[in-house]
Design a protein around this motif. Structure first.
Motif, PDB file in Angstrom:
ATOM      1  N   VAL A  47     -79.407 -19.101 -31.041  1.00 56.23           N
ATOM      2  CA  VAL A  47     -78.922 -17.684 -30.711  1.00 56.23           C
ATOM      3  C   VAL A  47     -77.637 -17.712 -30.230  1.00 56.23           C
ATOM      4  O   VAL A  47     -76.784 -16.931 -30.865  1.00 56.23           O
ATOM      5  N   ALA A  48     -77.219 -18.670 -29.566  1.00 54.38           N
ATOM      6  CA  ALA A  48     -75.803 -18.872 -29.097  1.00 54.38           C
ATOM      7  C   ALA A  48     -75.020 -19.031 -30.109  1.00 54.38           C
ATOM      8  O   ALA A  48     -73.984 -18.497 -30.247  1.00 54.38           O
ATOM      9  N   GLU A  49     -75.434 -19.988 -31.294  1.00 51.31           N
ATOM     10  CA  GLU A  49     -74.593 -20.256 -32.471  1.00 51.31           C
ATOM     11  C   GLU A  49     -74.416 -18.970 -33.336  1.00 51.31           C
ATOM     12  O   GLU A  49     -73.397 -18.833 -33.771  1.00 51.31           O
ATOM     13  N   ALA A  50     -75.513 -18.318 -33.271  1.00 49.65           N
ATOM     14  CA  ALA A  50     -75.204 -16.830 -34.056  1.00 49.65           C
ATOM     15  C   ALA A  50     -74.537 -16.045 -33.617  1.00 49.65           C
ATOM     16  O   ALA A  50     -73.663 -15.212 -34.260  1.00 49.65           O
ATOM     17  N   VAL A  51     -74.305 -16.024 -32.094  1.00 55.67           N
ATOM     18  CA  VAL A  51     -73.521 -15.085 -31.296  1.00 55.67           C
ATOM     19  C   VAL A  51     -71.922 -15.846 -31.788  1.00 55.67           C
ATOM     20  O   VAL A  51     -70.912 -14.720 -32.139  1.00 55.67           O
ATOM     21  N   TYR A  52     -71.634 -16.895 -31.805  1.00 57.73           N
ATOM     22  CA  TYR A  52     -70.405 -17.386 -32.127  1.00 57.73           C
ATOM     23  C   TYR A  52     -69.739 -17.053 -33.510  1.00 57.73           C
ATOM     24  O   TYR A  52     -68.769 -16.732 -33.660  1.00 57.73           O
ATOM     25  N   ILE A  53     -70.662 -17.277 -34.296  1.00 60.39           N
ATOM     26  CA  ILE A  53     -70.485 -16.759 -35.718  1.00 60.39           C
ATOM     27  C   ILE A  53     -70.116 -15.234 -35.966  1.00 60.39           C
ATOM     28  O   ILE A  53     -69.014 -14.829 -36.641  1.00 60.39           O
ATOM     29  N   PHE A  69     -68.486 -24.137 -40.969  1.00 61.72           N
ATOM     30  CA  PHE A  69     -68.691 -24.819 -42.482  1.00 61.72           C
ATOM     31  C   PHE A  69     -69.387 -25.921 -42.377  1.00 61.72           C
ATOM     32  O   PHE A  69     -69.327 -26.842 -43.247  1.00 61.72           O
ATOM     33  N   THR A  70     -70.210 -25.966 -41.344  1.00 64.19           N
ATOM     34  CA  THR A  70     -71.367 -27.278 -41.185  1.00 64.19           C
ATOM     35  C   THR A  70     -72.512 -26.499 -40.893  1.00 64.19           C
ATOM     36  O   THR A  70     -72.568 -25.659 -39.949  1.00 64.19           O
ATOM     37  N   ASP A  71     -73.745 -27.478 -40.969  1.00 61.20           N
ATOM     38  CA  ASP A  71     -74.906 -27.073 -40.264  1.00 61.20           C
ATOM     39  C   ASP A  71     -74.786 -27.605 -38.590  1.00 61.20           C
ATOM     40  O   ASP A  71     -74.152 -28.458 -38.294  1.00 61.20           O
ATOM     41  N   GLY A  72     -75.303 -26.436 -37.963  1.00 62.78           N
ATOM     42  CA  GLY A  72     -75.338 -26.761 -36.726  1.00 62.78           C
ATOM     43  C   GLY A  72     -76.984 -26.526 -36.181  1.00 62.78           C
ATOM     44  O   GLY A  72     -77.925 -27.092 -36.812  1.00 62.78           O
ATOM     45  N   HIS A  73     -76.980 -25.725 -35.021  1.00 60.21           N
ATOM     46  CA  HIS A  73     -78.198 -25.272 -34.559  1.00 60.21           C
ATOM     47  C   HIS A  73     -78.812 -24.381 -35.653  1.00 60.21           C
ATOM     48  O   HIS A  73     -79.913 -24.246 -35.889  1.00 60.21           O
ATOM     49  N   LEU A  74     -77.952 -23.545 -36.622  1.00 58.89           N
ATOM     50  CA  LEU A  74     -78.136 -22.690 -37.513  1.00 58.89           C
ATOM     51  C   LEU A  74     -77.841 -23.682 -39.038  1.00 58.89           C
ATOM     52  O   LEU A  74     -76.685 -24.385 -38.962  1.00 58.89           O
ATOM     53  N   ASP A  75     -78.551 -23.299 -40.011  1.00 62.27           N
ATOM     54  CA  ASP A  75     -77.903 -24.123 -41.197  1.00 62.27           C
ATOM     55  C   ASP A  75     -76.881 -22.984 -41.862  1.00 62.27           C
ATOM     56  O   ASP A  75     -76.536 -22.061 -41.367  1.00 62.27           O
ATOM     57  N   ARG A  76     -76.215 -23.645 -42.654  1.00 64.68           N
ATOM     58  CA  ARG A  76     -75.140 -22.933 -43.290  1.00 64.68           C
ATOM     59  C   ARG A  76     -75.213 -21.486 -43.951  1.00 64.68           C
ATOM     60  O   ARG A  76     -74.826 -20.731 -43.866  1.00 64.68           O
ATOM     61  N   ARG A  77     -76.572 -21.494 -44.658  1.00 63.86           N
ATOM     62  CA  ARG A  77     -77.159 -20.274 -45.371  1.00 63.86           C
ATOM     63  C   ARG A  77     -77.124 -19.139 -44.292  1.00 63.86           C
ATOM     64  O   ARG A  77     -76.651 -18.136 -44.437  1.00 63.86           O
ATOM     65  N   PRO A 106     -66.883 -29.270 -45.556  1.00 62.65           N
ATOM     66  CA  PRO A 106     -67.485 -30.683 -45.642  1.00 62.65           C
ATOM     67  C   PRO A 106     -69.041 -30.700 -45.791  1.00 62.65           C
ATOM     68  O   PRO A 106     -69.772 -29.501 -45.786  1.00 62.65           O
ATOM     69  N   LYS A 107     -69.342 -31.938 -46.161  1.00 60.68           N
ATOM     70  CA  LYS A 107     -70.722 -31.873 -46.684  1.00 60.68           C
ATOM     71  C   LYS A 107     -71.662 -31.412 -45.437  1.00 60.68           C
ATOM     72  O   LYS A 107     -71.135 -31.913 -44.130  1.00 60.68           O
ATOM     73  N   PRO A 108     -72.689 -30.645 -45.255  1.00 61.28           N
ATOM     74  CA  PRO A 108     -73.290 -30.345 -44.231  1.00 61.28           C
ATOM     75  C   PRO A 108     -73.824 -31.735 -43.456  1.00 61.28           C
ATOM     76  O   PRO A 108     -74.300 -32.590 -44.030  1.00 61.28           O
ATOM     77  N   GLN A 109     -73.520 -31.811 -42.361  1.00 62.03           N
ATOM     78  CA  GLN A 109     -73.925 -32.920 -41.492  1.00 62.03           C
ATOM     79  C   GLN A 109     -74.746 -32.263 -40.237  1.00 62.03           C
ATOM     80  O   GLN A 109     -73.990 -31.369 -39.658  1.00 62.03           O
ATOM     81  N   PRO A 110     -75.654 -32.614 -39.946  1.00 59.78           N
ATOM     82  CA  PRO A 110     -76.574 -32.052 -38.776  1.00 59.78           C
ATOM     83  C   PRO A 110     -75.751 -32.176 -37.419  1.00 59.78           C
ATOM     84  O   PRO A 110     -75.135 -33.380 -37.499  1.00 59.78           O
ATOM     85  N   TYR A 111     -75.566 -31.327 -36.710  1.00 60.33           N
ATOM     86  CA  TYR A 111     -74.876 -31.394 -35.538  1.00 60.33           C
ATOM     87  C   TYR A 111     -75.585 -32.326 -34.556  1.00 60.33           C
ATOM     88  O   TYR A 111     -76.907 -32.235 -34.190  1.00 60.33           O
ATOM     89  N   SER A 112     -74.786 -33.301 -33.730  1.00 62.78           N
ATOM     90  CA  SER A 112     -75.523 -34.049 -32.816  1.00 62.78           C
ATOM     91  C   SER A 112     -75.015 -33.737 -31.550  1.00 62.78           C
ATOM     92  O   SER A 112     -73.930 -33.368 -31.542  1.00 62.78           O
ATOM     93  N   ASP A 113     -75.901 -33.635 -30.393  1.00 66.68           N
ATOM     94  CA  ASP A 113     -75.439 -33.237 -29.278  1.00 66.68           C
ATOM     95  C   ASP A 113     -74.296 -34.494 -28.542  1.00 66.68           C
ATOM     96  O   ASP A 113     -74.742 -35.740 -29.052  1.00 66.68           O
ATOM     97  N   TRP A 154     -86.767 -18.143 -32.198  1.00 69.80           N
ATOM     98  CA  TRP A 154     -85.180 -18.959 -32.125  1.00 69.80           C
ATOM     99  C   TRP A 154     -84.801 -19.671 -30.918  1.00 69.80           C
ATOM    100  O   TRP A 154     -85.380 -19.036 -29.970  1.00 69.80           O
ATOM    101  N   SER A 155     -84.370 -20.572 -30.905  1.00 70.63           N
ATOM    102  CA  SER A 155     -84.124 -21.357 -29.712  1.00 70.63           C
ATOM    103  C   SER A 155     -82.669 -20.713 -29.075  1.00 70.63           C
ATOM    104  O   SER A 155     -81.696 -20.075 -29.726  1.00 70.63           O
ATOM    105  N   GLU A 156     -82.400 -21.226 -27.962  1.00 71.26           N
ATOM    106  CA  GLU A 156     -81.470 -20.847 -27.128  1.00 71.26           C
ATOM    107  C   GLU A 156     -80.104 -21.182 -27.900  1.00 71.26           C
ATOM    108  O   GLU A 156     -79.177 -20.368 -28.227  1.00 71.26           O
ATOM    109  N   PRO A 157     -80.147 -22.505 -28.261  1.00 63.68           N
ATOM    110  CA  PRO A 157     -78.718 -22.825 -28.902  1.00 63.68           C
ATOM    111  C   PRO A 157     -78.558 -22.070 -30.095  1.00 63.68           C
ATOM    112  O   PRO A 157     -77.251 -21.737 -30.774  1.00 63.68           O
TER     113      PRO A 157
END
Lengths: 85, 106
Positions: B65-71, A60-68, B99-106, B60-63
Motif C-alpha cells: 500500500v505504501a509503495e502504491a502511494v509513493y508511485i 523502474f524496478t520490482d519492489g513490494h509491487l511488481d513493475r506492471r 534495469p532488469k527487475p530485481q526483487p527488493y530486499s530489505d 495488500w500488505s502495508e509495504p
C-alpha cells in the motif's frame, strides 16, 4: 517544441549538469537526446541526479509491487491528471 | 505506448489511459488498489482509515500500500512538472534505462 519554462539543454550544459547528462547517456547509449522530463530539472543538477535515482529505484524496478502494477498506477494517475501525452 | 511495453492486456491499458477504472478488467484486489490511487489523485484530503482497511481486506500488505502511494505521488509530481514546462510527451519511458527487475530486499 520549446518548453514553456526555459531549460538548459545538452549543448548549453556545463559543469555538474553536463556531467549528469553524460552519465545518463552512458547508461542509455542508444539515446541521442536527454528526455524532456529530465531537462525540466536542469536548473538544479543535484536535484536532477536525485530524480533519476529515485525514479530508477522506486519505479523502474520490482519492489513490494511488481513493475506492471506500478506502470498501471502511473498510467492511471497521468490520465486522471490529464497530463498531455 | 509506455505501458504496453509491460502489459499485453490492452483492455486494461486503454481503460486506465482514459481514466476509466470501471472499464478496466482488473482483479478485485487491483481495483481496490486503483480506487485508492484515484482517491489520492483527485481527493487526497478525503483519504481515511477505511480506505486503507479495504486494501488490507483485499490482501495488500502495508509495504505494498505504501509503495502504491509513493508511485501515485511520484507521478503526480512528474505530471505537474511536465505540464508546467509544456511537455507533450514527458517520455517517462525514456526516463531511465529500466534495469532488469530485481526483487527488493530489505
Amino acid at each position: 517544441m520549446p518548453p514553456q519554462i526555459e531549460w538548459i539543454n545538452e549543448q548549453q550544459a556545463t559543469g555538474a549538469l553536463s556531467q549528469t547528462y553524460e552519465e545518463w547517456f552512458s547508461h542509455n547509449p542508444e539515446r541521442s537526446e536527454i528526455p524532456g522530463i529530465l531537462k525540466c530539472f536542469s536548473h538544479r543538477p543535484d536535484f536532477l541526479r536525485d530524480v533519476i535515482t529515485f525514479s530508477n529505484r522506486v519505479h523502474f524496478t520490482d519492489g513490494h509491487l511488481d513493475r506492471r502494477t506500478k506502470e498501471r498506477i502511473a498510467t492511471f494517475v497521468s490520465a486522471l491528471n490529464k497530463c498531455r501525452y | 505506448m509506455f505501458l504496453q511495453l509491460q502489459d499485453e492486456d490492452l483492455a486494461v491499458v486503454e481503460a486506465l489511459r482514459r481514466g476509466e477504472l470501471d472499464a478496466a478488467p482488473v482483479s478485485p484486489a487491483e481495483r481496490e488498489l486503483l480506487k485508492l490511487v484515484e482517491l489520492l489523485t483527485l481527493h487526497s484530503h478525503r483519504c481515511g482509515p477505511n480506505d486503507i482497511e479495504r486494501l488490507r481486506a483485499a490482501g495488500w500488505s502495508e509495504p505494498q500500500v505504501a509503495e502504491a502511494v509513493y508511485i501515485t505521488a511520484m507521478f503526480a509530481f512528474f505530471n505537474r512538472v511536465a505540464d508546467a514546462f509544456g511537455l507533450d510527451d514527458p517520455g517517462y519511458d525514456q526516463l531511465a534505462n529500466p534495469p532488469k527487475p530485481q526483487p527488493y530486499s530489505d
